[in-house]
Scaffold this motif. Structure first.
Motif, PDB file in Angstrom:
ATOM      1  N   ILE A   9       0.852  -1.190   0.000  1.00 12.81           N
ATOM      2  CA  ILE A   9       0.000   0.000   0.000  1.00 12.81           C
ATOM      3  C   ILE A   9       0.887   1.238   0.000  1.00 12.81           C
ATOM      4  CG2 ILE A   9      -1.839   1.250   1.189  1.00 12.81           C
ATOM      5  CD1 ILE A   9      -2.608  -1.454   2.484  1.00 12.81           C
ATOM      6  N   VAL A  10       0.636   2.137  -0.943  1.00  6.96           N
ATOM      7  CA  VAL A  10       1.428   3.361  -1.101  1.00  6.96           C
ATOM      8  C   VAL A  10       0.497   4.567  -1.157  1.00  6.96           C
ATOM      9  CG1 VAL A  10       3.334   2.174  -2.257  1.00  6.96           C
ATOM     10  CG2 VAL A  10       1.473   3.132  -3.628  1.00  6.96           C
ATOM     11  N   ASP A  11       1.066   5.748  -0.928  1.00  3.41           N
ATOM     12  CA  ASP A  11       0.275   6.978  -1.000  1.00  3.41           C
ATOM     13  C   ASP A  11      -0.170   7.278  -2.423  1.00  3.41           C
ATOM     14  OD1 ASP A  11       0.151   7.855   1.708  1.00  3.41           O
ATOM     15  OD2 ASP A  11       2.234   8.505   1.572  1.00  3.41           O
ATOM     16  N   ASP A  12       0.731   7.097  -3.383  1.00  2.00           N
ATOM     17  CA  ASP A  12       0.410   7.401  -4.774  1.00  2.00           C
ATOM     18  C   ASP A  12       1.295   6.554  -5.686  1.00  2.00           C
ATOM     19  OD1 ASP A  12      -0.905   8.560  -6.885  1.00  2.00           O
ATOM     20  OD2 ASP A  12      -0.078  10.561  -6.589  1.00  2.00           O
ATOM     21  N   TYR A  13       0.797   6.323  -6.883  1.00  4.20           N
ATOM     22  CA  TYR A  13       1.487   5.422  -7.808  1.00  4.20           C
ATOM     23  C   TYR A  13       2.831   5.951  -8.306  1.00  4.20           C
ATOM     24  CZ  TYR A  13      -3.143   3.238  -8.170  1.00  4.20           C
ATOM     25  OH  TYR A  13      -4.340   2.625  -7.903  1.00  4.20           O
ATOM     26  N   ASP A  14       2.836   7.148  -8.871  1.00  5.58           N
ATOM     27  CA  ASP A  14       4.030   7.617  -9.577  1.00  5.58           C
ATOM     28  C   ASP A  14       5.270   7.754  -8.693  1.00  5.58           C
ATOM     29  OD1 ASP A  14       2.826   7.566 -12.113  1.00  5.58           O
ATOM     30  OD2 ASP A  14       1.918   9.526 -11.765  1.00  5.58           O
ATOM     31  N   PRO A  15       5.171   8.334  -7.491  1.00  7.85           N
ATOM     32  CA  PRO A  15       6.375   8.359  -6.646  1.00  7.85           C
ATOM     33  C   PRO A  15       6.842   6.948  -6.260  1.00  7.85           C
ATOM     34  CG  PRO A  15       4.749   9.943  -5.847  1.00  7.85           C
ATOM     35  CD  PRO A  15       4.075   9.112  -6.898  1.00  7.85           C
ATOM     36  N   ASP A  64      -9.434   5.887   4.788  1.00  9.13           N
ATOM     37  CA  ASP A  64      -8.651   6.135   6.000  1.00  9.13           C
ATOM     38  C   ASP A  64      -7.953   4.888   6.529  1.00  9.13           C
ATOM     39  OD1 ASP A  64      -9.409   8.793   5.915  1.00  9.13           O
ATOM     40  OD2 ASP A  64     -11.050   8.540   7.362  1.00  9.13           O
ATOM     41  N   HIS A  65      -8.634   3.764   6.508  1.00  8.67           N
ATOM     42  CA  HIS A  65      -8.048   2.524   7.033  1.00  8.67           C
ATOM     43  C   HIS A  65      -6.783   2.154   6.257  1.00  8.67           C
ATOM     44  CE1 HIS A  65      -8.024  -1.210   9.264  1.00  8.67           C
ATOM     45  NE2 HIS A  65      -7.948  -1.886   8.133  1.00  8.67           N
ATOM     46  N   GLN A  66      -6.853   2.206   4.943  1.00  5.78           N
ATOM     47  CA  GLN A  66      -5.679   1.876   4.132  1.00  5.78           C
ATOM     48  C   GLN A  66      -4.599   2.941   4.260  1.00  5.78           C
ATOM     49  OE1 GLN A  66      -6.636   0.787   0.094  1.00  5.78           O
ATOM     50  NE2 GLN A  66      -8.214  -0.654   0.753  1.00  5.78           N
ATOM     51  N   ARG A  67      -4.980   4.218   4.309  1.00  2.93           N
ATOM     52  CA  ARG A  67      -3.976   5.275   4.469  1.00  2.93           C
ATOM     53  C   ARG A  67      -3.202   5.089   5.777  1.00  2.93           C
ATOM     54  NH1 ARG A  67      -7.553   8.208   1.315  1.00  2.93           N
ATOM     55  NH2 ARG A  67      -8.895   8.810   3.040  1.00  2.93           N
ATOM     56  N   ALA A  68      -3.873   4.611   6.811  1.00  3.63           N
ATOM     57  CA  ALA A  68      -3.200   4.362   8.092  1.00  3.63           C
ATOM     58  C   ALA A  68      -2.178   3.234   7.992  1.00  3.63           C
ATOM     59  CB  ALA A  68      -4.229   4.048   9.173  1.00  3.63           C
ATOM     60  N   VAL A  70      -0.200   2.699   5.334  1.00  5.39           N
ATOM     61  CA  VAL A  70       0.947   3.077   4.499  1.00  5.39           C
ATOM     62  C   VAL A  70       2.174   3.201   5.401  1.00  5.39           C
ATOM     63  CG1 VAL A  70       1.949   4.886   3.042  1.00  5.39           C
ATOM     64  CG2 VAL A  70      -0.444   4.227   2.741  1.00  5.39           C
ATOM     65  N   GLY A  71       3.202   2.456   5.083  1.00  5.71           N
ATOM     66  CA  GLY A  71       4.435   2.487   5.842  1.00  5.71           C
ATOM     67  C   GLY A  71       4.427   1.616   7.079  1.00  5.71           C
ATOM     68  N   ALA A  72       3.316   0.951   7.352  1.00  2.00           N
ATOM     69  CA  ALA A  72       3.220   0.131   8.560  1.00  2.00           C
ATOM     70  C   ALA A  72       2.652  -1.241   8.255  1.00  2.00           C
ATOM     71  CB  ALA A  72       2.345   0.847   9.593  1.00  2.00           C
ATOM     72  N   GLN A  73       2.920  -1.742   7.065  1.00  2.00           N
ATOM     73  CA  GLN A  73       2.326  -3.011   6.661  1.00  2.00           C
ATOM     74  C   GLN A  73       2.790  -4.177   7.507  1.00  2.00           C
ATOM     75  OE1 GLN A  73       0.965  -2.116   2.186  1.00  2.00           O
ATOM     76  NE2 GLN A  73       1.981  -3.987   2.569  1.00  2.00           N
ATOM     77  N   ALA A  74       3.980  -4.083   8.096  1.00  2.00           N
ATOM     78  CA  ALA A  74       4.479  -5.161   8.945  1.00  2.00           C
ATOM     79  C   ALA A  74       4.555  -4.698  10.399  1.00  2.00           C
ATOM     80  CB  ALA A  74       5.833  -5.642   8.453  1.00  2.00           C
TER      81      ALA A  74
END
Length: 130
Positions: A9-15, A64-68, A70-74
């Motif tokens: 899960i990422v904030d946006d595709y291109d970056p 919101d659930h997925q945005r939370a 981002v960066g904390a998948q593990a």
């Protein structure tokens, strides 16, 4: 049987595409328009290390659930493991490209390792032969 893809899960595709292809050297396997289950536009974006079979589906956070997540998948643990043929060359290239390493390289019984953060903040092991 094999694992084809894992989702990140990422904030946006291109970056995220730029990080994985431009910084880590992955191949962009696919970038196609798609739709969410609710009919909203999204993209099907797959990156893969050269020569690897398993790819990463870059999934833009939706809600919101997925945005939370981002960066904390593990949940703060190392959740991804990138094995390279030449640890020192890869480490130096990644440092020069601005990758954040949270540990210095060290030698363990299983090889050389250093922990780095991806564009979203997930922890990865960079792994090489001892």
């Amino acid at each position: 049987m094999r694992i084809e893809l894992v989702a990140l899960i990422v904030d946006d595709y291109d970056p995220a595409i730029e990080f994985f292809t431009g910084v880590l050297g992955f191949d962009l396997v696919e970038d196609s328009p798609s739709l969410t289950n609710a009919g909203q536009p999204k993209r099907w974006v797959v990156v893969r290390p050269p020569g690897a079979q398993t790819g990463i589906l870059l999934a833009r956070a939706d809600g919101d659930h997925q945005r939370a997540a981002v960066g904390a998948q593990a949940a703060g643990r190392v959740g991804f493991f990138l094995h390279v043929d030449d640890f020192d060359v890869s480490y130096t290239r990644m440092v020069d490209a601005g990758v954040t390493f949270v540990t210095a390289p060290r030698t363990e019984p299983y090889g050389r390792v250093a922990v780095f953060l991806d564009i979203a903040g997930n922890r990865w092991d960079l792994l090489g032969a001892a």
